[in-house]
Design an enzyme around this catalytic site. Structure first.
Site, PDB file in Angstrom:
ATOM      1  N   GLU A  20       0.865  -1.217   0.035  1.00 55.07           N
ATOM      2  CA  GLU A  20      -0.131  -0.157  -0.045  1.00 55.07           C
ATOM      3  C   GLU A  20       0.654   1.307   0.171  1.00 55.07           C
ATOM      4  O   GLU A  20       0.540   2.139  -0.679  1.00 55.07           O
ATOM      5  CB  GLU A  20      -0.871   0.044   1.070  1.00 55.07           C
ATOM      6  CG  GLU A  20      -2.293  -0.731   1.079  1.00 55.07           C
ATOM      7  CD  GLU A  20      -1.769  -2.346   1.522  1.00 55.07           C
ATOM      8  OE1 GLU A  20      -0.771  -2.713   1.945  1.00 55.07           O
ATOM      9  OE2 GLU A  20      -2.556  -3.419   1.070  1.00 55.07           O
ATOM     10  N   HIS A  40     -11.304  -3.688   8.711  1.00 56.65           N
ATOM     11  CA  HIS A  40     -12.181  -3.548   7.533  1.00 56.65           C
ATOM     12  C   HIS A  40     -13.631  -2.982   7.386  1.00 56.65           C
ATOM     13  O   HIS A  40     -14.136  -3.254   6.515  1.00 56.65           O
ATOM     14  CB  HIS A  40     -12.333  -4.870   6.915  1.00 56.65           C
ATOM     15  CG  HIS A  40     -11.347  -5.830   6.736  1.00 56.65           C
ATOM     16  ND1 HIS A  40      -9.968  -6.196   7.519  1.00 56.65           N
ATOM     17  CD2 HIS A  40     -10.425  -6.280   5.559  1.00 56.65           C
ATOM     18  CE1 HIS A  40      -9.188  -7.127   7.158  1.00 56.65           C
ATOM     19  NE2 HIS A  40      -9.201  -6.863   5.863  1.00 56.65           N
TER      20      HIS A  40
END
Lengths: 330, 435, 332
Positions: free
Chosen positions: A62, A131
């Site tokens: 990321e 999440h």
């Protein structure tokens, strides 16, 4: 322009296809956005239509991936970088906050970073603490970034196309529960201006500011309240940075009551900013009640479905809070 | 060419440093890179190396000195180089600030308000505060209908609606600075200064103002402890009169001539002013003036002062009028609203103590009335139950006396039309005489 | 590389004018850094800065073949890279003095010095911050069909950042035209590279990303130039990235707050004796590129340019305080 009903994710995909067709500088980057079609199937078949040169699967990196997108944007490309979950942007804060947001300023206006970060966000899917977050306020705090939060398929498309046309970095927070929601979407290219809120329902008794999934809960609550004679005005925030001061202040001047509903953790969030903005303005003088914030619990998003439900504002809570605000019980 | 020794910047935020020790005495040889002196900053102590090889001369800083960054503190002379007078510094020591400091100018430091005792504060919504501010009504005077007694904007609107009947808009009045609350309204001609009576306030002139119509400028003074004036305590009538004279002087400074009107206690004060400011006055009008005899219905005054609710206030207010119907329940509620502030009631109770002790008017303006040179008129309701109308008989031969039919102690409220007509004639006549 | 005439690579590869210009820029870097240090000590520069005195060969030899279309990303120790890439020292001083005429209009200062027009995408205050950005710039070149290469400078400290590893991996899998140049000056602030890094040579990291990795004497102009030349050729040929480790040394402390407690005077003096500028100058004289008088003239001209630069910066206007939020977003 013809309008038809398509889903929020179809609208996003349509916007990306329009961008890929019209501008060779546009590329898509992200984890599993190719053949897999993205964790939420938003990119779906774009790899088949545009090939792996334009729809690039990135390694699970990321920080590096976001940084490559920033560097590419700095030098002529217009990358749309998809974080698989917006929670993972925590891994890339360095590139988003220290680099993308500040390069133009640090370089005295001599550089531009037209990158778009797509951020699937929000709870309600049972995905628990890592999440499910709504982190838009983090980025709203950073000058140099723009942060939007489409609530409808029409805006999902219009805001993505506006983000691509924008010379500065834009983060789009897409609520995962909205991906399958259908709504009218015009065909062809159009943009929804960044920084403009929308009055989703006009009313005179209380202003409810909400975005993403909370807009729909607020609208549902407003309809129930209408049966009791309480007329709520619901504002679709759409843009967190820049924020539309005028639409919100004008509404508060009309209704004299303000409630902000958002999924992010209640403290230090979008609600605090909007409350403070009203408190600092002349609209303060029109308040007939304290400002109410309905935000997420001061806890990570839990796994248990009942806990998950109570951790963020729901329709019944919005309805009850607005009622007591209008009835003068607060 | 000697080499200058400067106090170097060695830390980020450093603007000054303290020279803590020299390692080399004046006149001694030092090699480049050898320790020359030590400096101390807020954060650290540090050794500074010699910038060149040479003999140290013209040392200007001694140990313990606090020195600006960049200042020259000595010179190094090469072997054999002639040591003359100290050379001029190559660069101006601490030069301009490198850049502007935007943060300092843009964001003001946040001020933290001292905590305020809760009892001092009125619970009211921002909308109510704004409405009260603009309507010229004291929040303290209102009862809130919101949760925990919070005053809502609608409470203020309601109070103003009642209170304003049948008055003109309050917004056109502009407050004037000064120790007492003075408000003025513009117009053409000689201004009229108005002083209200005990327990009333400037707003009580509204019916009369409406009846008079828009013409001359108006100047309204609130007595201390009344209306918007400070809740000051007064020791005696003389003390009160002194404050009013000061307020009168301040309020009329811009005008050569004014008319003066006073009601009840305000009438007594108007007389006191006329006594020493005769040359400023074109005319004097007194409505049921106090100070012309000892009798007073102190019971009514006490009743008004003591009342904490509309229900207990209404009977006493009705004693002010000829017809009890004049005082409606709504009027009583609005009047109570203006009297909600406990400090206001305390100040007035105190004033009653000194002015009307033992149910007696403790001040006598009859000598002033006798000395009066200003064209004057006295108006008195035929059914005044607070001050006896016969007190008017103290007036001299040139003072007009009008008995207002169908009126009690407040004819300007009860019968504003005839009172306005009388005043119009009186003021016009006085102006004609003066002109 | 074996060579029949036994001359160093740089002498063989570059025209005399190019070599003289390289020497001039190396002196310019040295005098610039000294001028900046002087200005700092006089309080003309606030904040802090990181001087690259001693590392001039690494900066200049890495950039000698680059055009303005080629990009570099730089580090907090980036003054030398900026000059090597062709920036004007007057505008650099103006930036350090916080002036409106500076490269970043006084918003960036030493740590963000940049010159986008000559392809310098900027120094970076975050260790390793520029590495993914360099890979992104290389991605742009590849996607947009441009022949540009990107040189990514970073220090030994950055090789332990996650960004380094993620970025090298991506550059390798996508075969991007980027050259990673690690200026190993032995210390990340005070922490020795030998302590902080698991492999003996940082260039060894290249093996993990299937790219060539070489370690060279970073104070040897020709050695650096040759390694970079080969890496650029590979990049332009579409064969992907390379990692080069230039062993060098900063004569000064990490920043202006450094007390130099972690290294000895002897070590510093050893390295000062290995002055990369004197070495290159001697090499040029030996091979007849210039004579002593010409070298002296180049050195004097550099000093003169630096003095003029400082004067320009002093005379330049400061930004208006009302413009504090200018350049946060694109102006409409």
């Amino acid at each position: 322009m013809t309008t038809r009903e398509i889903s929020y994710s179809e609208a996003i995909r349509e916007a990306m296809a329009i961008a890929l067709d019209s501008d060779p500088a546009v590329i898509l980057m992200g984890e599993d956005i190719g053949t897999y079609g993205g964790a939420f199937q938003v990119t779906l078949d774009l790899i088949d239509r545009y090939g792996p040169e334009r729809v690039m699967d990135t390694p699970i990196s990321e920080l590096g991936g976001a940084g490559v997108a920033v560097g590419a944007a700095l030098t002529g490309l217009k990358p749309i970088f998809e974080f698989q979950f917006s929670d993972f942007a925590a891994l890339a804060m360095e590139q988003i906050v220290n680099q993308a947001a500040k390069l133009r300023y640090m370089l005295g206006g001599e550089a531009s970073v037209p990158v778009v970060f797509r951020m699937p966000a929000g709870s309600g899917t049972g995905a628990a603490a890592q999440h499910s977050q709504s982190l838009e306020a983090w980025f709203g705090h950073v000058p140099g970034l723009k942060v939007v939060q489409p609530s409808t398929p029409e805006d999902a498309k219009g805001l993505l196309l506006a983000a691509l046309a924008d010379p500065d970095p834009v983060l789009i927070f897409e609520h995962k529960l909205l991906y399958k929601m259908k709504g009218p979407v015009p065909e062809g290219a159009y943009t929804t201006p960044i920084g403009k809120a929308r009055i989703a329902r006009a009313g005179r008794d209380v202003t409810i500011v909400a975005g993403a999934i909370m807009l729909h809960r607020a609208l549902e609550a407003a309809e129930k309240l209408a049966a009791e004679g309480i007329d709520a005005e619901v504002i679709d925030l759409r843009s967190i940075r820049p924020i539309d001061h005028e639409t919100i202040l004008a509404s508060v001047r009309r209704t004299g009551r303000l409630m902000v509903v958002y999924e992010g953790v209640k403290s230090y969030g979008v609600g605090a900013e909007i409350s403070a903005m009203v408190a600092e303005s002349d609209a303060f003088d029109y308040l007939e009640a304290p400002i109410l914030r309905l935000g997420g619990a001061e806890a990570p998003i839990p796994y248990n479905p009942d806990l998950e439900r109570v951790a963020v504002p729901q329709t019944d809570g919005i309805e009850a809070a607005a009622r007591s605000l209008v009835r003068g019980e607060v | 060419m000697p080499v200058e020794v400067i106090l170097p910047k060695v830390d980020m935020d450093m603007s000054h440093g303290t020279l803590s020790a020299w390692h080399v005495a004046e006149g001694e040889l030092v090699r480049q890179g050898a320790a020359l002196f030590d400096i101390e900053t807020d954060k650290a102590a540090m050794e500074v190396e010699s910038p060149a090889t040479g003999y140290l001369h013209h040392v200007t800083a001694k140990e313990g000195d606090r020195i600006a960054v960049g200042a020259v503190i000595g010179w190094l002379y090469a072997e054999g180089e002639e040591v003359g007078p100290a050379p001029a510094a190559a660069a101006p020591a601490p030069a301009e600030e490198p850049a502007a400091k935007p943060a300092e100018t843009v964001s003001a430091p946040a001020e933290i308000a001292a905590p305020v005792a809760q009892t001092d504060k009125i619970r009211a919504t921002p909308a109510a505060r704004k409405a009260a501010r603009e309507g010229g009504i004291a929040l303290a005077s209102l009862t809130g209908s919101g949760p925990r007694g919070r005053i809502q904007g609608s409470d203020v609107a309601q109070a103003l609606a009642v209170y304003r009947q049948p008055a003109a808009s309050v917004a056109e009045w502009s407050p004037q600075p000064g120790p007492l609350a003075v408000s003025t309204r513009g117009g053409e001609g000689v201004p009229l200064v108005m002083i209200h009576g005990f327990t009333a306030d400037s707003q009580s002139w509204m019916p009369l103002e409406k009846a008079m119509g828009r013409a001359r400028p108006l100047i309204r003074i609130d007595l201390p402890g009344h209306g918007k004036s400070p809740r000051r305590r007064i020791a005696s009538f003389a003390d009160l009169a002194r404050m009013l004279v000061e307020a009168f002087d301040d309020a009329t400074r811009a005008h050569d001539q004014v008319h003066l009107l006073g009601h009840s206690l305000g009438g007594a004060l108007a007389l006191a002013i006329a006594d020493i400011r005769a040359r400023k006055l074109t005319s004097l009008s007194l409505i049921a003036p106090a100070g012309l005899g000892p009798e007073v219905d102190a019971e009514a005054l006490t009743g008004i002062i003591r009342a904490s609710r509309a229900e207990s206030l209404a009977p006493w207010l009705r004693r002010l009028t000829a017809s009890p119907d004049t005082i409606t329940d709504d009027y009583a509620r609005a009047a109570m609203a203006t009297r909600r502030d406990p400090e206001l009631r305390a100040a007035q109770a105190d004033m009653a103590q000194s002015l009307f002790a033992d149910s007696t008017q403790c001040f006598d303006l009859r000598p002033a009335l006798a000395r009066l040179e200003t064209p004057a008129a006295i108006l008195w309701g035929r059914e005044d139950r607070i001050l006896p109308a016969r007190h008017a008989l103290a007036a001299g031969s040139e003072c007009a006396i009008h008995r207002v039919e169908g009126a009690g102690h407040i004819p300007q409220y009860e019968c504003p039309e005839p009172v306005a007509r009388i005043l119009a004639r009186h003021l016009a006549g006085a102006e004609a005489t003066a002109g | 590389m074996a060579d029949p005439d036994n001359r160093p690579f740089a002498i063989r590869q570059y025209a005399p004018d190019q070599l003289r210009e390289a020497l001039r820029r190396m002196y310019l870097i040295r005098r610039f850094e000294e001028g900046a240090e002087q200005s700092y000590m006089r309080g003309l520069i606030h904040g802090t800065m990181h001087l690259s005195i001693g590392q001039e060969a690494s900066a200049m030899a890495s950039c000698i073949e680059l055009s303005d279309q080629d990009k570099i990303t730089s580090t907090h120790r980036g003054h030398g890279h900026c000059i090597a890439k062709g920036a004007d020292v007057g505008r650099m001083f103006a930036e350090f003095f916080g002036k409106e005429t500076g490269y970043c209009h006084g918003r960036g200062g030493s740590m963000h010095i940049a010159d986008v027009k000559t392809g310098n995408l900027g120094a970076n205050g975050i260790v390793g911050g520029g590495i993914p950005i360099a890979v992104g710039a290389a991605l742009s070149a590849k996607k947009l069909g441009r022949p540009d290469v990107t040189i990514c400078f970073f220090g030994d400290g950055a090789n332990n950042e996650g960004a380094f590893h993620e970025a090298l991996n991506m550059a390798a899998i996508w075969k991007l035209p980027v050259i990673f140049i690690c200026e190993n000056n032995k210390y990340g602030m005070s922490t020795p590279a030998a302590y902080a890094t698991a492999v003996p040579n940082i260039a060894d990291r290249a093996a993990a990303y299937a790219m060539p990795g070489v370690t060279v004497d970073g104070n040897d102009f020709s050695a650096v130039a040759e390694a970079v030349h080969n890496a650029i050729a590979r990049a332009r040929a579409g064969e992907g990235p390379s990692l080069i480790e230039n062993l060098t040394y900063r004569w000064r402390g990490h920043s202006k707050s450094d007390r130099n407690r972690y290294r000895t005077k002897e070590e510093i003096e050893d390295w000062i004796a290995k002055d990369p500028i004197l070495r290159f100058r001697a090499e040029l004289i030996t091979h007849g590129i210039l004579d002593e008088a010409e070298a002296g003239a180049i050195e004097a001209a550099a000093a003169e340019a630096v003095e003029q630069g400082i004067e320009f910066a002093k005379q330049s206007p400061a930004p208006s305080v009302t413009d504090v939020t200018r350049y946060v977003y694109a102006e409409a």
